[in-house]
Write an enzyme that holds these catalytic residues in place. Structure first.
Site, PDB file in Angstrom:
ATOM      1  N   HIS A  47      49.635  73.222   9.684  1.00 56.00           N
ATOM      2  CA  HIS A  47      49.577  71.778   9.489  1.00 56.00           C
ATOM      3  C   HIS A  47      48.195  71.393   8.970  1.00 56.00           C
ATOM      4  O   HIS A  47      47.180  71.971   9.372  1.00 56.00           O
ATOM      5  CB  HIS A  47      49.876  71.046  10.791  1.00 56.00           C
ATOM      6  CG  HIS A  47      49.998  69.566  10.637  1.00 56.00           C
ATOM      7  ND1 HIS A  47      50.843  68.978   9.724  1.00 56.00           N
ATOM      8  CD2 HIS A  47      49.358  68.538  11.266  1.00 56.00           C
ATOM      9  CE1 HIS A  47      50.739  67.661   9.805  1.00 56.00           C
ATOM     10  NE2 HIS A  47      49.844  67.377  10.724  1.00 56.00           N
ATOM     11  N   HIS A  59      46.807  62.526   8.315  1.00 51.05           N
ATOM     12  CA  HIS A  59      47.706  63.642   8.028  1.00 51.05           C
ATOM     13  C   HIS A  59      49.134  63.142   7.844  1.00 51.05           C
ATOM     14  O   HIS A  59      49.529  62.124   8.417  1.00 51.05           O
ATOM     15  CB  HIS A  59      47.649  64.705   9.138  1.00 51.05           C
ATOM     16  CG  HIS A  59      47.979  64.195  10.513  1.00 51.05           C
ATOM     17  ND1 HIS A  59      48.830  64.841  11.385  1.00 51.05           N
ATOM     18  CD2 HIS A  59      47.559  63.082  11.188  1.00 51.05           C
ATOM     19  CE1 HIS A  59      48.921  64.171  12.518  1.00 51.05           C
ATOM     20  NE2 HIS A  59      48.156  63.108  12.418  1.00 51.05           N
ATOM     21  N   CYS A 148      52.772  67.984   4.254  1.00 51.14           N
ATOM     22  CA  CYS A 148      51.377  67.702   4.621  1.00 51.14           C
ATOM     23  C   CYS A 148      50.392  68.437   3.719  1.00 51.14           C
ATOM     24  O   CYS A 148      49.276  67.960   3.489  1.00 51.14           O
ATOM     25  CB  CYS A 148      51.135  68.077   6.085  1.00 51.14           C
ATOM     26  SG  CYS A 148      51.407  69.837   6.463  1.00 51.14           S
TER      27      CYS A 148
END
Length: 217
Positions: A47, A59, A148
């Protein structure tokens, strides 16, 4: 006597500091700079986020909860893995700002590791942070085309790319090129015809899918 080390987990700052000597990509929280690209290991993937300063991270996070409630307090809570996975399935996401602690979700943070992997040089840190701030809000989610990693690479390098997606697509191509998959698909199709009966809904997929796999290979 302080028994904290025996009974309480290390804080995020302490975990990052403990790793800094063994890996140069790990650093203390206080050394993060606005515009840095952060990455953490989460569930089955990595991530990514952009550090905005003041221990805040922007994010892109899939989340199922906004589809069921408008309660901003509930939505602002840290996104659990269950909410995240359901968000991926529903393709619902937002670019949100969370604390570094919530972003890390218990994992150690790697800083600017992608600079060595990306073909383009990083933009000035302040421009990176401003790009991220302008994009905060709801967005559509696509595992392959808008995740992301696309968000952070657009902010930091000016081009939205995903190394994870590229690797996944290469793996799919490898499977397609393996002619054994043609025979496996054909065998499964024949088994379906045997179990469900002969008809257009079973026969056409049995013929067409192996054909297209064969041609793609």
């Amino acid at each position: 006597m302080d028994n904290r080390g025996e009974h309480q987990p290390l804080s995020l700052t302490e975990r990052m500091a403990s790793e800094s000597d063994s890996n140069a990509n790990f650093c203390e929280l206080s050394s993060l700079k606005r515009g840095d690209l952060l990455e953490v290991s989460r569930t089955l993937f990595t991530h990514y986020g952009i550090y905005l300063g003041d221990e805040k991270v922007a994010h892109l996070m899939p989340d199922i909860l906004p589809l069921f409630t408008d309660d901003k307090k509930l939505i602002r809570d840290v996104v659990t893995n269950q909410r995240l996975i359901l968000g991926v399935i529903s393709r619902n996401a937002s670019i949100r700002v969370d604390s570094v602690e919530d972003f890390a979700y218990g994992a150690c943070i790697i800083v600017n590791h992608m600079d060595a992997l990306c073909k383009k040089p990083a933009l000035p840190n302040e421009e990176v942070a401003r790009r991220a701030e302008k994009l905060v809000g709801s967005t559509e989610y696509s595992l392959l085309w808008n995740n992301c990693e696309h968000f952070v690479t657009y902010c930091r390098y000016g081009t939205a790319v995903s190394i994870q997606t590229d690797k996944f697509c290469e793996a799919v191509k490898t499977i397609i090129r393996d002619q054994r998959s043609v025979f496996v698909t054909a065998a499964l199709g024949l088994a379906g015809i045997f179990c469900l009966g002969f008809g257009p809904s079973t026969t056409l997929p049995t013929v067409l899918i192996p054909f297209f796999l064969w041609m793609a290979g």
